[in-house]
Structure formats: C-alpha cells, structure tokens
Design an enzyme around this catalytic site. Sequence first.
Site, PDB file in Angstrom:
ATOM      1  N   LYS A 105       4.423   9.586   8.571  1.00  0.00           N
ATOM      2  CA  LYS A 105       3.857   9.148   9.839  1.00  0.00           C
ATOM      3  C   LYS A 105       4.701   9.366  11.144  1.00  0.00           C
ATOM      4  O   LYS A 105       4.813  10.708  11.651  1.00  0.00           O
ATOM      5  CB  LYS A 105       3.981   7.376   9.949  1.00  0.00           C
ATOM      6  CG  LYS A 105       2.643   7.103   9.021  1.00  0.00           C
ATOM      7  CD  LYS A 105       2.071   5.680   8.932  1.00  0.00           C
ATOM      8  CE  LYS A 105       0.874   5.541   8.161  1.00  0.00           C
ATOM      9  NZ  LYS A 105       1.061   4.403   7.086  1.00  0.00           N
TER      10      LYS A 105
ATOM     11  N   TYR B 261       0.891  -1.034  -0.047  1.00  0.00           N
ATOM     12  CA  TYR B 261      -0.072   0.045  -0.150  1.00  0.00           C
ATOM     13  C   TYR B 261       0.758   1.199   0.059  1.00  0.00           C
ATOM     14  O   TYR B 261       1.973   1.192   0.711  1.00  0.00           O
ATOM     15  CB  TYR B 261      -0.865   0.019   1.213  1.00  0.00           C
ATOM     16  CG  TYR B 261      -1.616   1.319   1.343  1.00  0.00           C
ATOM     17  CD1 TYR B 261      -2.828   1.316   0.460  1.00  0.00           C
ATOM     18  CD2 TYR B 261      -1.555   2.181   2.328  1.00  0.00           C
ATOM     19  CE1 TYR B 261      -3.671   2.691   0.512  1.00  0.00           C
ATOM     20  CE2 TYR B 261      -2.344   3.487   2.641  1.00  0.00           C
ATOM     21  CZ  TYR B 261      -3.419   3.446   1.770  1.00  0.00           C
ATOM     22  OH  TYR B 261      -4.293   4.363   1.805  1.00  0.00           O
TER      23      TYR B 261
ATOM     24  N   ASP C 268       9.376   2.822  -0.142  1.00  0.00           N
ATOM     25  CA  ASP C 268       8.004   3.374   0.596  1.00  0.00           C
ATOM     26  C   ASP C 268       8.439   3.237   1.955  1.00  0.00           C
ATOM     27  O   ASP C 268       7.768   1.902   2.719  1.00  0.00           O
ATOM     28  CB  ASP C 268       6.721   2.895   0.047  1.00  0.00           C
ATOM     29  CG  ASP C 268       5.651   3.716   0.709  1.00  0.00           C
ATOM     30  OD1 ASP C 268       5.881   4.490   2.047  1.00  0.00           O
ATOM     31  OD2 ASP C 268       4.397   3.602   0.708  1.00  0.00           O
TER      32      ASP C 268
HETATM   33  C1  LIG Z   1       0.336   4.965   5.680  1.00  0.00           C
HETATM   34  C2  LIG Z   1       1.210   4.823   4.519  1.00  0.00           C
HETATM   35  C3  LIG Z   1       1.062   5.515   3.178  1.00  0.00           C
HETATM   36  C4  LIG Z   1       0.200   6.746   3.265  1.00  0.00           C
HETATM   37  O1  LIG Z   1       0.330   7.883   4.011  1.00  0.00           O
HETATM   38  P1  LIG Z   1      -0.830   8.737   4.443  1.00  0.00           P
HETATM   39  O2  LIG Z   1      -0.130   9.820   5.205  1.00  0.00           O
HETATM   40  O3  LIG Z   1      -1.741   7.908   4.977  1.00  0.00           O
HETATM   41  O4  LIG Z   1      -1.312   9.362   3.010  1.00  0.00           O
HETATM   42  C5  LIG Z   1       1.916   5.383   2.422  1.00  0.00           C
HETATM   43  N1  LIG Z   1       2.619   4.365   2.180  1.00  0.00           N
HETATM   44  C6  LIG Z   1       2.935   3.459   3.308  1.00  0.00           C
HETATM   45  C7  LIG Z   1       3.753   2.059   3.406  1.00  0.00           C
HETATM   46  C8  LIG Z   1       1.939   3.718   4.423  1.00  0.00           C
HETATM   47  O5  LIG Z   1       1.987   2.813   5.683  1.00  0.00           O
END
Ligand SMILES: *Cc1c(COP(=O)(O)O)cnc(C)c1O
Length: 412
Positions: A252, A129, A224
């Site tokens: 995050k 994701y 990511d």
């Molecule tokens: C949470 C998350 C996202 C998206 O971040 P948002 O701040 O919710 O847009 C993208 N990649 C990973 C791996 C995530 O855990």
Amino acid sequence: MIPGGVNSPVRAFRSVGGTPFFTRSAQGARLTTVDGQELIDFVLTWGPAIHGHNDTEIRDAVREALDRGTSFGTPNPSEVAMAELILACVPAVQKVRMTNSGTEATMSAIRLARGFTGRPKIIKFSGCYHGHVDSLLVKAGSGALTQGNPDSAGVTPGTAADTIVVEYNNLPALQAVFAAEPQTIAAVILEPYPANVGLILPAPGFLQGLRDLCTKYGTVLIFDEVMTGFRLSLAGTQGLHNVVPDLVCMGKIIGGGLPVGALGGRAEIMNQLAPLGPVYQAGTLSGNPLAMAAGLAAVRKLQRTNPYPRLEQLGVQVRDTLLGAAKAKGIPLQVPQVGSMFSLFFNERPVQNYDQAIASNGDLYRKVFRYALDHGVYLAPSPYETAFLSTAHEGRDIEQACTVFAAAVKAL
Ligand SMILES: *Cc1c(COP(=O)(O)O)cnc(C)c1O
C-alpha cells in the site's frame, strides 16, 4: 465483461446495496465521479493514498522515472534506495525483498517461515485479512467477509488444514494452541491492528504476549503491516508498541499508489530466500522502477513532514464528532481510532474480536454510508472496512465531513 463489474470484489457495493460510482479523476482528498460529483474520500484507494490523490511529489517522481523506462528486469538503483529507506524506518527489517502486492508478501512470508523452521502449520486470527492467499483465506476479513464467504470455494481442505485460527486479543487461546502443538507451528501471522473487519485495537499486553509466546516456541512472528506500515508511524505498529516481529509484510503506502508489496525481517530468516537459500520467491516486475519512484517519494515526504501528530488530531476530531452525534441520538456506537484510521461499529460495547465485530448492526452503517455518499462524502462501501485520513484532508474537508457524519447519525 468483468465479473461483478469489478476487479476487486468489495468495490461492488454488494454489502451496502446499489451500484458503485465510476471515478474519472482524483485530486487531494477528493474524487470526481464520471458524472461530475465531487466526493470527500475516506477510502483513499483502500489505504495507500496517505498524501491524498495525485500528490505532486509522487507524480513528478513517477514522471521522471518514466522517462528512463518502465521496467528493466535487472537490478536498478531505486530498489537499493527503497531497501535503505525501509531499513532506516522499520526496526524489524534487516533485509527486504519487494513484491508486486501485499498478497505476494504474505504468501512469501509464510513459505519463508515454513522453510526456515521446517514446520508445517501457521496460526492466523479470525477477522485478519492477509490478501487472497489460499491458506490464509480462512476466517479472513475484507471482501471475503463482506461477500459472506469467509472460506473461499476453491481452497482445498488440505490447504486449510495447516492453518489454525485463533480469536484475536485472546492470549490464553493462543497459549493453549502452542501448548498442544509445541513443535509444529512455523509462524503466527497477524494484522497487529486488524483493519479489514472494521478496526480492532490490540488489548494492552496482547502484542507483547504474542511476541513472548513466539520466542518461547521458536515460531516466526509475522506482522502483516500492509495497511498499518507507514500509516501509524514510519515504523508502523513498531513505532507505537515496543514489539519487534521476525518478519514484516508491507504494501500500500510504500507503492505511492502503484502496485507494490514487500517482505522484510531478520537477516537470518531472509537469507533463506533464493538465490541465497532454498525458499523460492520471485517476480517479473518486482522492484519496478515506477513503483519504487512513487513509493520513495511517498515515504520521503512522510519522513520530511512528520504528519502523524496532525493525522491523529484529525482522527480524534472525527471520532469525537461521531460519538457525540450517537450519544445525542441515543444510539450505541463504537468508533475505534488510531492515528489516521477509524471505523464505525454500531455496537453496545467496544469490539475486541471478529465475533463481536460481525455482531454489530450493519444496517445502521449502511444508512450512514448512503447518507454520506448522497451528501458528498465517501466512506468504505462495507461495515467491515476501515476509514482513512490523509495529509491532503484539510481542516475544511474535515469540518464538512464531520457535519455530514453528524447529520447522518441524527437521521438514523
Ligand atoms: C490490503 C492488504 C493485503 C493485501 O494486499 P494486496 O496488495 O491487496 O494484495 C494484505 N494484508 C493486509 C493487512 C491488507 O490490508
């Protein structure tokens, strides 16, 4: 008034049944619901709260920044401090740009990779994701998976056509794609530890093999690390594996609980961003002084306290408790764990990819979730999310939660 009653779908409890509780306040490892129930929290605002909730240092930093104003729309010193900190911690990052969410970071990263290489296609892995970016909402995990529509409506076939999906941990499949299209792949993007389909661990050699293939074919490798950045180590995945990507997406934890994202990497690539280069990328509130203050406080506290060895111990303790309880009960359970992240797959064999993850028994997870919630412990309201530990989880919190987890498994 609000679609589904939530501002982000997985909060809606659809995949575990029932309705979500509302939180009135949160402190340390605990949430207090509007009904006054106290819950030991293993969701931690879906990853950011590595110091637990309402950390004093973060709160003080935000308060101090607040007195100077909430947004300037000009460069401000805290952005420089944040860039310095990220560069000092994350080997892959020579330059960094802040965004307001992880989604913006991944969206910008693939645009940048395309602009830099002049190539159209990207490879992602099933179950990874990367936020709700159109071209990445193909076989995605998290809420997209939980809701049972991994391919979102509203994404045109044209948009999805340039996204190639490969099975995670499957180097031969990746190699075959490169061999078939040696000149068209701009980027490979992945969660180095997929954590939005439950938690999946990279097989030995997978990340290095990926790096080698990207180098060979002139493709930009994007980690990511929105979830894993500053959670697995100060350098994220790069602190555990000696594999350096070309670009890194963060979010995050570096926002300390305020909205944030970041995109960093090799200077040669980052210099393609406007105003230096032709790849457009922007944000009215990017580098927001409150978010920078919160993030700086969070990361500095990680630097100062090095909580990672203790978090790993706690993770192992929870994992062993769950595995012990499942063994005693004779129920097949896998508990992948790395540092402060773990998840539960009711599955006969270790889970290495998306197909194996979703073949796990979700009903058993739902029962454990429900039992835990009824007994004061909040796990993610979906079998396809990862649980988190924080530095605010004290020994007694872990003891209490482990007792509940063991009882929940015994009650299955
Ligand atoms: C949470 C998350 C996202 C998206 O971040 P948002 O701040 O919710 O847009 C993208 N990649 C990973 C791996 C995530 O855990």
